[in-house]
Design a protein around this motif. Structure first.
Motif, PDB file in Angstrom:
ATOM      1  N   HIS A 168       0.863  -1.189   0.000  1.00  0.00           N
ATOM      2  CA  HIS A 168       0.000   0.000   0.000  1.00  0.00           C
ATOM      3  C   HIS A 168       0.897   1.236   0.000  1.00  0.00           C
ATOM      4  O   HIS A 168       1.526   1.558   1.008  1.00  0.00           O
ATOM      5  CB  HIS A 168      -0.891  -0.027   1.241  1.00  0.00           C
ATOM      6  CG  HIS A 168      -1.756   1.203   1.381  1.00  0.00           C
ATOM      7  ND1 HIS A 168      -2.168   1.700   2.582  1.00  0.00           N
ATOM      8  CD2 HIS A 168      -2.266   2.027   0.434  1.00  0.00           C
ATOM      9  CE1 HIS A 168      -2.894   2.788   2.388  1.00  0.00           C
ATOM     10  NE2 HIS A 168      -2.977   2.998   1.096  1.00  0.00           N
ATOM     11  N   HIS A 192      -6.573  -2.745  -7.295  1.00  0.00           N
ATOM     12  CA  HIS A 192      -7.977  -2.375  -7.095  1.00  0.00           C
ATOM     13  C   HIS A 192      -8.684  -2.149  -8.438  1.00  0.00           C
ATOM     14  O   HIS A 192      -9.893  -1.990  -8.477  1.00  0.00           O
ATOM     15  CB  HIS A 192      -8.045  -1.065  -6.316  1.00  0.00           C
ATOM     16  CG  HIS A 192      -7.445   0.067  -7.097  1.00  0.00           C
ATOM     17  ND1 HIS A 192      -6.084   0.293  -7.132  1.00  0.00           N
ATOM     18  CD2 HIS A 192      -8.006   0.969  -7.929  1.00  0.00           C
ATOM     19  CE1 HIS A 192      -5.849   1.314  -7.942  1.00  0.00           C
ATOM     20  NE2 HIS A 192      -6.994   1.748  -8.447  1.00  0.00           N
ATOM     21  N   SER A 204      -1.128  -1.027  -4.588  1.00  0.00           N
ATOM     22  CA  SER A 204      -2.108   0.031  -4.875  1.00  0.00           C
ATOM     23  C   SER A 204      -1.969   1.182  -3.895  1.00  0.00           C
ATOM     24  O   SER A 204      -1.533   1.006  -2.758  1.00  0.00           O
ATOM     25  CB  SER A 204      -3.527  -0.537  -4.783  1.00  0.00           C
ATOM     26  OG  SER A 204      -4.476   0.481  -4.989  1.00  0.00           O
ATOM     27  N   THR A 234      -4.791   2.783  -3.406  1.00  0.00           N
ATOM     28  CA  THR A 234      -6.154   2.699  -2.885  1.00  0.00           C
ATOM     29  C   THR A 234      -6.611   1.250  -2.953  1.00  0.00           C
ATOM     30  O   THR A 234      -7.396   0.892  -3.820  1.00  0.00           O
ATOM     31  CB  THR A 234      -7.102   3.555  -3.744  1.00  0.00           C
ATOM     32  OG1 THR A 234      -6.941   3.165  -5.131  1.00  0.00           O
ATOM     33  CG2 THR A 234      -6.808   5.026  -3.617  1.00  0.00           C
ATOM     34  N   PRO A 235      -6.098   0.402  -2.061  1.00  0.00           N
ATOM     35  CA  PRO A 235      -6.408  -1.028  -2.161  1.00  0.00           C
ATOM     36  C   PRO A 235      -7.913  -1.292  -2.161  1.00  0.00           C
ATOM     37  O   PRO A 235      -8.678  -0.540  -1.566  1.00  0.00           O
ATOM     38  CB  PRO A 235      -5.771  -1.617  -0.902  1.00  0.00           C
ATOM     39  CG  PRO A 235      -4.714  -0.652  -0.515  1.00  0.00           C
ATOM     40  CD  PRO A 235      -5.233   0.693  -0.917  1.00  0.00           C
ATOM     41  N   ALA A 236      -8.283  -2.360  -2.860  1.00  0.00           N
ATOM     42  CA  ALA A 236      -9.670  -2.806  -2.829  1.00  0.00           C
ATOM     43  C   ALA A 236     -10.034  -3.143  -1.392  1.00  0.00           C
ATOM     44  O   ALA A 236      -9.182  -3.567  -0.617  1.00  0.00           O
ATOM     45  CB  ALA A 236      -9.833  -4.036  -3.721  1.00  0.00           C
ATOM     46  N   SER A 271      -8.873  -6.508  -0.315  1.00  0.00           N
ATOM     47  CA  SER A 271      -7.445  -6.705  -0.083  1.00  0.00           C
ATOM     48  C   SER A 271      -7.016  -6.133   1.268  1.00  0.00           C
ATOM     49  O   SER A 271      -6.271  -6.768   2.010  1.00  0.00           O
ATOM     50  CB  SER A 271      -6.638  -6.049  -1.205  1.00  0.00           C
ATOM     51  OG  SER A 271      -7.018  -6.612  -2.441  1.00  0.00           O
ATOM     52  N   ARG A 307     -20.445  -0.850  -4.292  1.00  0.00           N
ATOM     53  CA  ARG A 307     -19.085  -0.347  -4.407  1.00  0.00           C
ATOM     54  C   ARG A 307     -19.024   1.128  -4.813  1.00  0.00           C
ATOM     55  O   ARG A 307     -17.950   1.642  -5.104  1.00  0.00           O
ATOM     56  CB  ARG A 307     -18.305  -1.141  -5.448  1.00  0.00           C
ATOM     57  CG  ARG A 307     -17.871  -2.505  -4.966  1.00  0.00           C
ATOM     58  CD  ARG A 307     -16.951  -3.151  -5.989  1.00  0.00           C
ATOM     59  NE  ARG A 307     -17.084  -4.582  -5.968  1.00  0.00           N
ATOM     60  CZ  ARG A 307     -16.419  -5.379  -5.130  1.00  0.00           C
ATOM     61  NH1 ARG A 307     -15.559  -4.865  -4.282  1.00  0.00           N
ATOM     62  NH2 ARG A 307     -16.608  -6.673  -5.157  1.00  0.00           N
ATOM     63  N   GLU A 317     -16.630   3.202  -2.737  1.00  0.00           N
ATOM     64  CA  GLU A 317     -15.254   2.740  -2.932  1.00  0.00           C
ATOM     65  C   GLU A 317     -14.708   3.232  -4.270  1.00  0.00           C
ATOM     66  O   GLU A 317     -13.589   3.735  -4.357  1.00  0.00           O
ATOM     67  CB  GLU A 317     -15.203   1.210  -2.877  1.00  0.00           C
ATOM     68  CG  GLU A 317     -13.803   0.639  -3.061  1.00  0.00           C
ATOM     69  CD  GLU A 317     -13.773  -0.890  -3.010  1.00  0.00           C
ATOM     70  OE1 GLU A 317     -14.856  -1.512  -2.976  1.00  0.00           O
ATOM     71  OE2 GLU A 317     -12.667  -1.454  -3.003  1.00  0.00           O
ATOM     72  N   ARG A 318     -15.517   3.085  -5.311  1.00  0.00           N
ATOM     73  CA  ARG A 318     -15.054   3.513  -6.632  1.00  0.00           C
ATOM     74  C   ARG A 318     -14.822   5.014  -6.674  1.00  0.00           C
ATOM     75  O   ARG A 318     -13.859   5.482  -7.280  1.00  0.00           O
ATOM     76  CB  ARG A 318     -16.069   3.093  -7.698  1.00  0.00           C
ATOM     77  CG  ARG A 318     -15.696   1.770  -8.351  1.00  0.00           C
ATOM     78  CD  ARG A 318     -16.373   1.644  -9.700  1.00  0.00           C
ATOM     79  NE  ARG A 318     -17.802   1.471  -9.515  1.00  0.00           N
ATOM     80  CZ  ARG A 318     -18.380   0.289  -9.453  1.00  0.00           C
ATOM     81  NH1 ARG A 318     -17.664  -0.809  -9.596  1.00  0.00           N
ATOM     82  NH2 ARG A 318     -19.672   0.180  -9.260  1.00  0.00           N
ATOM     83  N   GLN A 367     -11.587   5.790  -4.825  1.00  0.00           N
ATOM     84  CA  GLN A 367     -10.411   5.387  -5.619  1.00  0.00           C
ATOM     85  C   GLN A 367     -10.166   6.350  -6.764  1.00  0.00           C
ATOM     86  O   GLN A 367      -9.039   6.793  -6.995  1.00  0.00           O
ATOM     87  CB  GLN A 367     -10.619   3.973  -6.170  1.00  0.00           C
ATOM     88  CG  GLN A 367     -10.442   2.906  -5.103  1.00  0.00           C
ATOM     89  CD  GLN A 367     -10.996   1.565  -5.525  1.00  0.00           C
ATOM     90  OE1 GLN A 367     -11.703   1.445  -6.524  1.00  0.00           O
ATOM     91  NE2 GLN A 367     -10.684   0.541  -4.737  1.00  0.00           N
TER      92      GLN A 367
END
Length: 828
Positions: free
Chosen positions: A316, A416, A449, A451-453, A456, A666, A669-670, A673
């Motif tokens: 990260h 991600h 990443s 911005t990890p998923a 993850s 999501r 989250e999207r 990111q």
DNA sequence: AGCACGCCGACT
DNA sequence: GTCGGCGTGCTC
């Protein structure tokens, strides 16, 4: 009787059993075989399994062994037509990975294997039709479809059937029955797909002639022939036919010399080189100095790699923290230990520039695999990997199946990124397949990443993954200053048509004055989002899908972004004929127009799917931007990813909340990111960057945290939401969409599967999952089909998958209309 | 996925 | 009455 299990490239089918006829040697597991399937011939791959299973018992094979294994099943075992490989074409580990994919993502084994095969690996029968004598004689007495076909075939040459309209099929069979035509099935493709060129070289006799003037004179050779002999004499390894032609020696000349016995012509296999000629320029790349933080991260990863046991690390690192440099060094480390390396990158990231970086670092020990290569190039790269000529493979999603030998490391860059999930069957996630592959290979998986998923980071938190962090940018460059502009205030002050806020317009102006560059992001293409009738309040909709049509002004058309239907922009309402049509909402095309209007002197370009038709067009455009030939780049998320533009000091986000309104778990989250990544594009050079984010929801946590680039805080808020709503990663999720001709039929069919799932109990206990739905899918109509969906949520994926598979197997006619998405990226 | 079989509306 | 539309089923 010798039997083999063969995976065939048909979605719904499990491996089938075939007989090996006498005289055909046993193919090893992984070899390609030609097998008859229905009334055609296809290429299958031999999979493990004793083969002495009775055909038609695939269901029995899944269940505990049924009572009468030798029972006749009705289907006759057919013979293998041909064994194409004496050595395994797909190595054992890749085959095992495919088997896992088929099981995990609930698709057929043949489909999974098809994604692992390189292009041109499959041979299939084509169907040709040819007219008979009887056909000629009866030609004039036939009418309609039959006559049309006979007319086409009249010349007598066989014709490919798939070139014919699909509706002519029935007529073909009846024509064959009546003896007017014959149908043939020649095979298309070759077992080896290498490119060969003709190479000419001197024979012993040729050498003598060159050495002795007398012999040459006796043969009375022409000038061109003498010249050709001279050229060949200087090249003991032979000369390509194309080079000879370029030097004025025609193939006729070579042909004559060959008949005289002075020259021999052979074929040489050559490799198509996707790196191109400029790859020689890539030499001499000097690796950047590592910061202390990078050094520590690299040390920890190398330690993990050296254990020789499976591990997954989450790297990260904030945008601009130098992850690529770590990948390169780690890859080199693993490579020198004698193990192979696989590096996965998102779809858009593998530009020629990136490929060159790897070429410069690993020279000819690297292969690349991505969809931008031609089939031939991809085939050749795959064969190099298969032979063991490379230790490092760089590629996009499907490269996770590359036949790398002694695999020791898999890096998933920008893990991600949504492009790792394949949105058609098999619906696999490249990152998750990568982790499984590393596990099977006792290797290290590194997921990187800024911005990890959620999945993850959750795994890192729970200890399944080792967390390695990079908190600082290289050269201590600060992250961009981020300002939020509340668009409600803008609208109140300047009216509802504002696109660029005062702050963003001012900042753009300043950049243009200072000759710095800017990126403006809006994740929505087109000019206007919809056409609205003020008289009857209806919106112009797609006739095939339940969405409104987007206005594309340059093309003067309204277009559906899902099925590509388009129509000329109407002047009056289709429903009420009212003349008061209003365009509402806006996309990148409008933003571009607005910026050009406000700053006529600015050099503005747009990057979205509408401007980037050809692959390579984006590369050219980005190169122009990097070279300073453009001032402002307007675009969709395409411009948010990975690129490094040192002269960009301003990033503007027009509507940060596009997507937040979607009923998708999501969405936040999207948004987080995208905003974090795009803000990371600013200030990568000497000058500090600035980002301006326009939004209607300045208080939304995904926007607030993205502006402070605070991943940890976002994760906390988001994981609480996911836990409360029971969404991944708090639970495992399967999304199933059932398609049908009507809404009611879709709901009924989905309802039946849901009932079957709910009814299943294990030893009297209710099943270890919950089923939600059925409900109308958010996109309730797509390409003319109605769609209903349901979810399965639970903690035991295997039980969920098996229950769904069983419920669908009981209703095959529904199964064929059902899309099963395990671990969906989006539930739309 | 292909491909064939089979059952219902619009033309000779 | 046929032609030809696409629902349904099968592929070792």
């Amino acid at each position: 009787m010798r039997l083999v299990r063969v995976a065939v490239p048909v979605p719904a089918l499990d491996a089938l059993t075939y007989r090996l006829p006498a005289g055909v040697s046993d193919p090893p597991v992984g070899a390609r075989v030609l097998v008859p399937l229905g009334n055609r011939v296809v290429t299958g791959v031999v999979v493990p399994g004793s083969g002495d299973r009775d055909p038609g018992s695939d269901l029995a094979a899944r269940r505990p062994r049924s009572s009468d294994p030798g029972s006749p099943s009705g289907t006759v075992v057919k013979d293998v037509v041909e064994v194409l490989d004496t050595e395994p074409f797909l190595p054992e580990d890749v085959l095992a990975l495919c088997a896992w994919v088929a099981e995990y993502y609930a698709c057929g084994i043949g489909e999974a294997i098809a994604t692992a095969l390189p292009p041109r690996a499959r041979i299939a029968s084509e169907r040709h039709a040819q007219i008979t004598g009887l056909g000629h004689a009866r030609l004039l007495t036939e009418r309609g479809q039959r006559r049309e076909i006979l007319d086409l075939l009249e010349a007598g040459k066989p014709l490919r059937i798939d070139a014919l309209a699909a509706r002519a099929r029935a007529a073909l069979t009846s024509l064959e029955r009546d003896g007017l035509i014959t149908l043939m099935q020649p095979l298309k493709g070759r077992a080896s797909a290498f490119h060969t060129v003709r190479v000419a070289g001197l024979t012993a006799q040729g050498h003598e002639v060159v050495a002795s003037g007398e012999a040459a004179a006796a043969l009375r050779l022409g000038d061109r022939q003498r010249e050709a002999l001279q050229i060949l004499a200087g090249n003991p390894n032979g000369v390509d036919a194309s080079e000879l032609t370029a030097r004025g020696i025609s193939s006729a000349v070579i042909g004559r010399l060959a008949t005289l016995g002075l020259v021999s012509v052979s074929r040489r296999r050559i490799e198509r080189d996707p790196f191109g000629a400029e790859s020689f320029l890539a030499e001499g790349r000097s690796p950047a100095e590592l910061t202390g933080e990078q050094r520590d991260a690299l040390d920890r990863l190398q330690l993990l790699a050296d254990t020789g046991a499976f591990a997954t690390a989450l790297l990260h690192g904030v945008t601009g923290s130098g992850k690529t440099e770590i990948y390169l060094r780690l890859a080199n480390h693993v490579r020198t230990q004698g193990r192979g390396v696989l590096l996965l990158v998102p779809e858009i990231a593998l530009t020629p520039a990136t490929a060159m970086t790897f070429r410069a670092t690993f020279a000819d020990r690297v292969a690349i695999q991505h969809s931008g290569l031609s089939d031939g190039e991809r085939h050749d790269q795959w064969q190099r990997i298969r032979r063991g000529d490379v230790d490092v493979v760089v590629g996009t999603r499907s490269a996770v199946f590359a036949p790398v030998q002694r695999l020791g490391l898999i890096v998933v860059d920008e893990e991600h990124d949504g492009s790792y999930k394949q949105e058609e069957s098999p619906r696999y996630h490249g990152r998750d397949v990568a982790v499984m592959r590393a596990r099977m290979a006792d290797g290290l998986a590194v997921l990187g990443s800024a911005t990890p998923a959620m999945e993850s980071f959750h795994n890192a938190r729970s200890g399944r993954y080792t967390l390695v962090s990079l908190r600082k940018r290289v050269l201590d460059r600060p992250l961009a200053d981020v300002r939020i502009v509340n668009m409600r205030d803008e609208y109140a002050a300047a009216g509802p048509d504002v696109i660029l806020s005062g702050a963003l317009a001012g900042a753009l102006n300043a950049r243009l004055q200072q000759e710095e560059q800017a990126i403006v992001l809006l994740n929505r293409r087109g000019y206007a989002s919809a056409v609205f009738c003020r008289q009857c309040a209806s919106t112009l909709e797609c006739p095939n899908c339940s969405v409104s049509l987007t206005v594309h002004r340059a093309a003067r058309r309204a277009r559906c972004h899902y099925c590509n239907y388009s129509m000329a922009l109407p002047k009056t309402c289709a429903k009420c004929a009212g003349p008061y049509l209003e365009q509402i909402g806006f996309g990148t095309e409008r933003v571009e127009a607005d910026i050009v209007g406000k700053f006529p002197q600015a050099r503005v370009a747009r990057v979205d799917r509408d401007t980037i038709r050809r692959r390579g067009a984006i590369v050219a455009l980005l190169e122009r931007f990097a070279a300073g030939e453009l001032d402002v780049l307007v675009g969709t998320q395409m411009i948010a990813k990975g690129h490094d533009f040192p002269r960009v000091t301003l990033v503007g986000v027009i509507s940060a909340d596009v997507g937040l309104g979607l009923a998708d778990f999501r969405a936040a989250e999207r948004t987080f990111q995208l905003l974090t990544q795009v803000a990371g594009r600013a200030g990568r050079g000497e000058i500090r960057g600035e980002a301006i984010v326009q939004t209607l929801y300045p208080e939304h946590y995904s926007i607030r945290h993205a502006c402070r680039q605070d991943y940890a805080a976002f994760f906390e808020d988001e994981i609480n939401f996911r836990r409360a709503m029971r969404y991944p990663p708090a639970v495992a999720l399967i999304n199933a969409v059932v398609k049908a001709p009507t809404h009611a039929a879709a709901m009924d069919d989905a309802g039946e599967i849901v009932q079957a799932l709910r009814g299943r109990s294990i030893a009297g206990f209710s099943p270890p999952y919950r089923v939600l739905g059925p409900a109308q899918a958010p996109l309730s109509r797509l390409k003319g089909e109605h769609r209903a969906q349901f979810f399965i949520k639970g903690t035991q994926r295997t039980a969920m998958r098996q229950a769904l598979a069983a419920a669908l197997d009981a209703r095959p006619e529904i199964k064929r209309r059902t899309i099963v998405d395990v671990d969906p990226m989006s539930v739309l």
